[in-house]
Structure formats: structure tokens, C-alpha cells
Design an enzyme around this catalytic site. Structure first.
Site: not given
Length: 210
Positions: A124-126, A129
Site C-alpha cells: 500500500p505504501y509503494l 508513492k
């Protein structure tokens, strides 16, 4: 270089960047989530302002000529914070820079550009970003995206290796990332992405070659 607003100034790269900028006499403004974080920056002689990526931050941009975005919610936070900080917060920062008449925007991102190639807990973070990077790249701002390798606390060597290959692996010290970001802000390089690793090329030479 005019005054740079550092978003994520109290993070590990942000603090190093502010220390190096202060040592060089480069004007910066640290954007902090809480006034209790200001003491460190007061001791450096670095101006600071309270601003919230998930709330009010418009005033932080006034009088600045560039933005360094090095904020991140971190792997331990929930999806809600990832969306609010790493995606919506970064996109809002791009919008606020445009509204304030700021042209220069440097984003410290992540090496992995394909979320499915990253660890499941980081996906989810990637995704956030990747979307934020694309939003910045599609803007009319003078942008640079830094994609550092695995971050370490090793003392900065002042030497790096640059690559255009996102599949490249390796380490880079946070000191070197901060130094490279400062050099990039002092150098009006064309819009581009840098995969950034520790290496043998002096940072000033690497930036000029880019």
C-alpha cells in the site's frame, strides 16, 4: 538557491538535510507536525513552522522558492495514514507549491516502482508513492524524484552511484541522500529520476553529469 521548505524535516533524512544546509548557510524552513519538535531546529538556527500534511499547511509555503518532500508514514502505520500522508499529503504539497508560485520540487521516493515487486506489507505504501510520484511528474513543476536504495546510518562518504535502472539494488547512507538532495536543489538539472546508491563518484560531479 532560495529558501527551501523541507516537508518531513523531523525525519531521519530531513534532519540531516537541515543540518547540512545550515552548515552551508543555505536558507531552509523546516515544516514540523508539532511545535514540540522545534528545539532541534532552533539550535541549528533553522527556521521552522508547524504544518500538517493531513490538515493545514498552506502558510508553510509562503516565501519559499523550492520544496524538498521527504515525509513518510512508515511501514508500521495503517492504510489510513498511508493514504493521508504518502498519497494525499504529497499531492496536496504539489498543489500548494503551485499555488504559492514555487517551481522547484524534489521528492524523496522509494526505489521500488512496481508495488507488486515489493514486500506485501509495504505494497500500500509503494502504491501511494508511485501515484504521488506520477502526480508530481505530470505537473508543470521543475521536479526531481530521488529513488534511494536501502537506507543506512553509515557516515556519508560524499560519493554516490546513479542509475536509471529501478531493478538496481544496493545501499545508500541517509547522509548521502541528504547531501545529494541539497546538491540537486543548487543545480537546475532537467526533470528526471535518480536511482541513488553509495558509490565512487563525488556528489557534485554526479549532479553535474546528470
Amino acid at each position: 538557491m532560495g529558501k527551501t521548505l523541507v516537508i518531513g524535516a523531523n525525519g531521519q533524512i530531513g534532519r540531516r538535510f537541515c543540518q547540512q544546509a545550515a552548515a552551508q548557510g543555505a536558507p531552509v524552513r523546516a515544516m514540523l507536525r508539532d511545535a514540540s519538535q522545534q528545539a532541534f531546529f532552533d539550535e541549528l538556527g533553522v527556521e521552522s513552522v508547524v504544518g500538517d500534511l493531513a490538515g493545514d499547511m498552506a502558510g508553510a509555503f509562503e516565501g519559499c522558492n523550492a520544496v524538498l518532500f521527504t515525509a513518510g508514514s512508515g511501514a508500521a502505520t495503517g492504510l489510513d495514514r498511508t493514504l493521508m500522508i504518502d498519497l494525499n499529503g504529497a499531492m496536496r504539497a504539489v498543489d500548494q507549491a503551485r499555488e504559492a508560485g514555487i517551481q522547484r520540487f524534489v521528492m524523496v521516493s522509494t526505489l521500488h516502482v512496481d508495488p507488486l515487486a515489493g514486500p506485501e506489507k509495504l505494497q500500500p505504501y509503494l502504491v501511494a508513492k508511485r501515484a504521488a510520484d506520477a502526480y508530481l511528474m505530470a505537473s508543470e513543476l521543475d521536479w526531481t524524484v530521488l529513488r534511494p536504495g536501502r537506507l543506512t546510518d553509515t557516515a556519508g562518504s560524499g560519493r554516490v552511484t546513479l542509475s536509471q535502472d529501478a531493478s538496481t539494488s544496493g545501499e545508500v547512507s541517509r547522509d548521502n541522500v541528504a547531501s545529494f538532495a541539497l546538491a540537486v536543489l543548487n543545480h537546475r538539472a532537467p526533470a528526471r529520476e535518480y536511482v541513488l546508491l553509495d558509490g565512487a563518484t563525488p556528489i557534485a560531479e554526479a549532479v553535474n553529469a546528470g
